[in-house]
Enzyme design. Structure first.
Site, PDB file in Angstrom:
ATOM      1  N   GLY A  20       0.829  -1.213   0.000  1.00 58.51           N
ATOM      2  CA  GLY A  20       0.000   0.000   0.000  1.00 58.51           C
ATOM      3  C   GLY A  20       0.854   1.250   0.000  1.00 58.51           C
ATOM      4  O   GLY A  20       0.548   2.228  -0.701  1.00 58.51           O
ATOM      5  N   CYS A 384     -16.147   9.264  18.368  1.00 57.95           N
ATOM      6  CA  CYS A 384     -17.247   8.293  18.227  1.00 57.95           C
ATOM      7  C   CYS A 384     -17.576   7.675  19.588  1.00 57.95           C
ATOM      8  O   CYS A 384     -18.199   8.331  20.406  1.00 57.95           O
ATOM      9  CB  CYS A 384     -16.908   7.279  17.148  1.00 57.95           C
ATOM     10  SG  CYS A 384     -18.410   6.589  16.427  1.00 57.95           S
ATOM     11  N   HIS A 510     -15.888  10.502  12.542  1.00 55.39           N
ATOM     12  CA  HIS A 510     -14.469  10.110  12.551  1.00 55.39           C
ATOM     13  C   HIS A 510     -13.634  11.121  11.761  1.00 55.39           C
ATOM     14  O   HIS A 510     -13.399  10.921  10.568  1.00 55.39           O
ATOM     15  CB  HIS A 510     -14.302   8.732  11.909  1.00 55.39           C
ATOM     16  CG  HIS A 510     -14.860   7.617  12.722  1.00 55.39           C
ATOM     17  ND1 HIS A 510     -14.095   6.863  13.571  1.00 55.39           N
ATOM     18  CD2 HIS A 510     -16.123   7.136  12.818  1.00 55.39           C
ATOM     19  CE1 HIS A 510     -14.856   5.949  14.160  1.00 55.39           C
ATOM     20  NE2 HIS A 510     -16.090   6.098  13.722  1.00 55.39           N
ATOM     21  N   GLU A 512     -10.600  11.493  11.766  1.00 51.94           N
ATOM     22  CA  GLU A 512      -9.307  10.919  11.354  1.00 51.94           C
ATOM     23  C   GLU A 512      -9.321  10.399   9.918  1.00 51.94           C
ATOM     24  O   GLU A 512      -8.269  10.257   9.299  1.00 51.94           O
ATOM     25  CB  GLU A 512      -8.883   9.808  12.334  1.00 51.94           C
ATOM     26  CG  GLU A 512      -9.682   8.510  12.286  1.00 51.94           C
ATOM     27  CD  GLU A 512     -10.938   8.495  13.138  1.00 51.94           C
ATOM     28  OE1 GLU A 512     -11.466   9.589  13.454  1.00 51.94           O
ATOM     29  OE2 GLU A 512     -11.420   7.390  13.480  1.00 51.94           O
TER      30      GLU A 512
HETATM   31  N1  GLN Z   1     -20.034   1.413  19.218  1.00 56.43           N
HETATM   32  C1  GLN Z   1     -20.497   2.727  18.986  1.00 56.43           C
HETATM   33  C2  GLN Z   1     -21.661   2.761  18.024  1.00 56.43           C
HETATM   34  O1  GLN Z   1     -21.878   1.849  17.283  1.00 56.43           O
HETATM   35  C3  GLN Z   1     -19.383   3.628  18.503  1.00 56.43           C
HETATM   36  C4  GLN Z   1     -18.802   3.215  17.202  1.00 56.43           C
HETATM   37  C5  GLN Z   1     -17.477   3.827  16.901  1.00 56.43           C
HETATM   38  O2  GLN Z   1     -16.753   4.244  17.818  1.00 56.43           O
HETATM   39  N2  GLN Z   1     -17.091   3.842  15.647  1.00 56.43           N
HETATM   40  O3  GLN Z   1     -22.391   3.725  17.986  1.00 56.43           O
END
Ligand code: GLN
Length: 538
Positions: A20, A384, A510, A512
């Site tokens: 990659g 998240c 996210h 990131e």
């Molecule tokens: N487990 C949590 C959800 O499904 C957070 C998911 C995550 O951190 N990507 O909402």
């Protein structure tokens, strides 16, 4: 037919050689000569996508704007090239078979026996040319996952063989990445495994055009000549890929070895402009010559595996570089925090990230870490699950809802401040059914997030099933704990902030996944700045 040229990258000898990174580095060099390039990855496993794999299996799952759950290499492609990838950029054996079987059920092959050759290989070949046929790209680089000789890679290798035949040698080439092991006892680099893996490719009808050799030591001229002779290439097509401190050095190493030159020559192309890596070098220079140094804690339950939080670690590198700051990431296992003194591992930090995740394991450790960061004014960035845990921490410790929880952790919970999204309640299938991909978020003007982004509305990528339960909004939010971002369509809470604090931000999305070398993510940049201030205060 479009004029797109195709480059296939295969791997030999062992896995994890970094196909990659080689693919992304080559793409960078070509992009820096004004070619339009994209990279796609074909993975030999039978999962339809990596969304259902846990990080121990295959590292982080990367998410694209169009909501595809993909291999983490797509993250490298985006970070190096600053171009977006999509569902079309990652294909697995599972997806290929699913599509062929659906066609069979629709009767598209009526009367015929459906076979690996030609039906599976045709499907692979079609998908290999999909992005190229859009006419958007001069060059499409296709990385074939796995190692040559694996049973499961065979249909891909056969498809590459057929495609080269269809497209012509001047329009397609194969780069084979191998390992040249160093035998310490003999004090020698060994070429035999490479010879064998090139031979394995030949048995499938493919002769490698360029051989990239991963090595811990410089390859001598004699060794290059020996390899060239045995592997049926010219010695300039033997490219050394020596171990480097950072993956961001690889494009420069590949330039020094002339990889882009050999590729262009073989594809009968001339550079559209002289190679310009100035912006890349500016980034590298800042990254390698930092003026400051901070420690950021990363709390998660997969911290022992580097690849689990790949995009977060890379985002910190990008944000560190613009701030001329070296970031030491201190991995903290959330389960270890459950065992006792939270203050000890957190005290030496200048900032804390609580990582995304699924399931119950380690969450009490995450909550304790957040409580510490909030009380001790340690810059905090919750991503998240990290954001969800920040809400639970505030509900329990400040609002006075001691049993506040997420229904993900406690299905019978009465005080579910984090709950399954309405749209998720009827879903039973696990694959590809989360809230995925890019969603808009409207920012609250007076917030840390708005200050970081300098925008009113942003678009960020998601991957979750649970959300802040708006029934609790009135009880939980106050003048200090605020909603700093919401999705305009659904009213879902996207960003929370705690104001009586230097920097305490939790995001449901996210960030990131969107940080790149040329575009570091504003929230990571602001978090690093807050952590630098924290260090100055200490
Ligand atoms: N487990 C949590 C959800 O499904 C957070 C998911 C995550 O951190 N990507 O909402």
């Amino acid at each position: 037919m479009s004029n797109t040229k195709y480059i296939f990258v295969t791997g030999g000898v062992t896995s994890s050689l970094g196909k990659g990174i080689i693919a992304a580095s080559l793409a960078k060099l070509l992009q820096a000569q004004d070619f339009k390039v994209t990279i796609q990855k074909f993975d030999p496993y039978i999962n339809v996508d990596p969304g259902t794999l846990n990080p121990y299996e295959h590292g982080e799952c990367f998410v694209t704007d169009d909501g595809a759950e993909t291999d983490l290499d797509l993250g490298h492609y985006e970070r190096f090239l600053n171009v977006k990838t999509s569902q079309a950029n990652n294909v697995t054996t599972g997806r290929i078979y699913q599509s062929v079987i659906e066609k069979e059920r629709r009767g598209e092959f009526l009367g015929k026996t459906v076979q690996v050759i030609p039906h599976i290989t045709n499907e692979i070949k079609e998908r290999m040319q999909l992005l190229g046929e859009s006419g958007e790209y001069d060059i499409v680089i296709t990385e074939i996952g796995g190692t040559v000789g694996d049973i499961e890679s065979l249909p891909y290798i056969e498809s590459v063989r057929q495609l080269i035949w269809d497209l012509g040698k001047e329009n397609a080439l194969v780069i084979h990445l191998t390992l040249i092991p160093y035998l310490a006892a003999a004090g020698e680099l060994k070429t035999k495994p490479t010879q064998h893996s090139v031979k394995t490719l030949m048995e499938s009808g493919i002769s490698a055009d360029i051989i990239v050799c991963r090595t811990e030591h410089e390859l001598s001229t004699e060794l290059r000549e020996k390899l060239a002779l045995f592997c049926n290439v010219k010695s300039e097509s033997i490219i050394q890929s020596i171990d480097v401190d950072t993956i961001y050095d690889v494009p420069l190493k590949m330039r020094d070895e002339g990889l882009d030159k050999v590729v262009l020559e073989k594809l009968q192309m001339t550079p559209k402009k002289p190679l310009d890596l100035k912006p890349w070098n500016v980034f590298l220079d800042k990254f390698k010559n930092p003026k400051h140094r901070i420690k950021i804690g990363l709390v998660g339950k997969y911290v022992e595996l580097q690849d689990s939080y790949k995009s977060i670690l890379e985002s910190l590198i990008h944000a560190g570089a613009v701030n001329e700051t070296e970031i030491e990431v201190v991995s903290i296992h959330s389960e270890h925090l459950e065992e006792g003194n939270v203050a000890k591992p957190l005290d030496k930090l200048h900032g804390l990230i609580v990582a995304p995740g699924f399931g119950e394991r380690g969450i009490e450790g995450k909550i304790s870490a957040i409580a510490h960061a909030r009380a001790h004014k340690l810059p905090f960035f919750g991503i998240c699950l990290g954001m969800q845990m920040a809400v639970i921490e505030y509900a329990r410790n400040h609002v006075g809802i001691p049993k506040a929880n997420s229904t993900e952790m406690d299905t019978d919970c009465h005080e579910a401040v984090i709950d399954l999204m309405e749209s998720q309640k009827s879903i039973v299938k696990k694959g590809g059914t989360m809230r995925l991909g890019a969603w808009d978020c409207e920012l609250q003007a007076e917030s840390k997030a708005a200050a970081a982004y300098q925008k009113k509305t942003v678009s960020e990528r998601h991957r979750h099933r649970y959300e802040f339960n708006n029934d609790f909004a009135d009880r939980i939010f106050d003048e200090n704990f605020i909603i700093a971002g919401t999705n305009p369509e659904t009213g879902l809470v996207e960003i929370i902030e705690y104001n009586d604090h230097p920097w305490f931000v939790g995001v449901q999305f996210h960030p990131e996944y969107k940080s790149t070398v040329s575009d570091p993510h504003p929230l990571f940049v602001a978090f690093v700045q807050a952590s630098l201030m924290q260090k100055a205060k200490k």
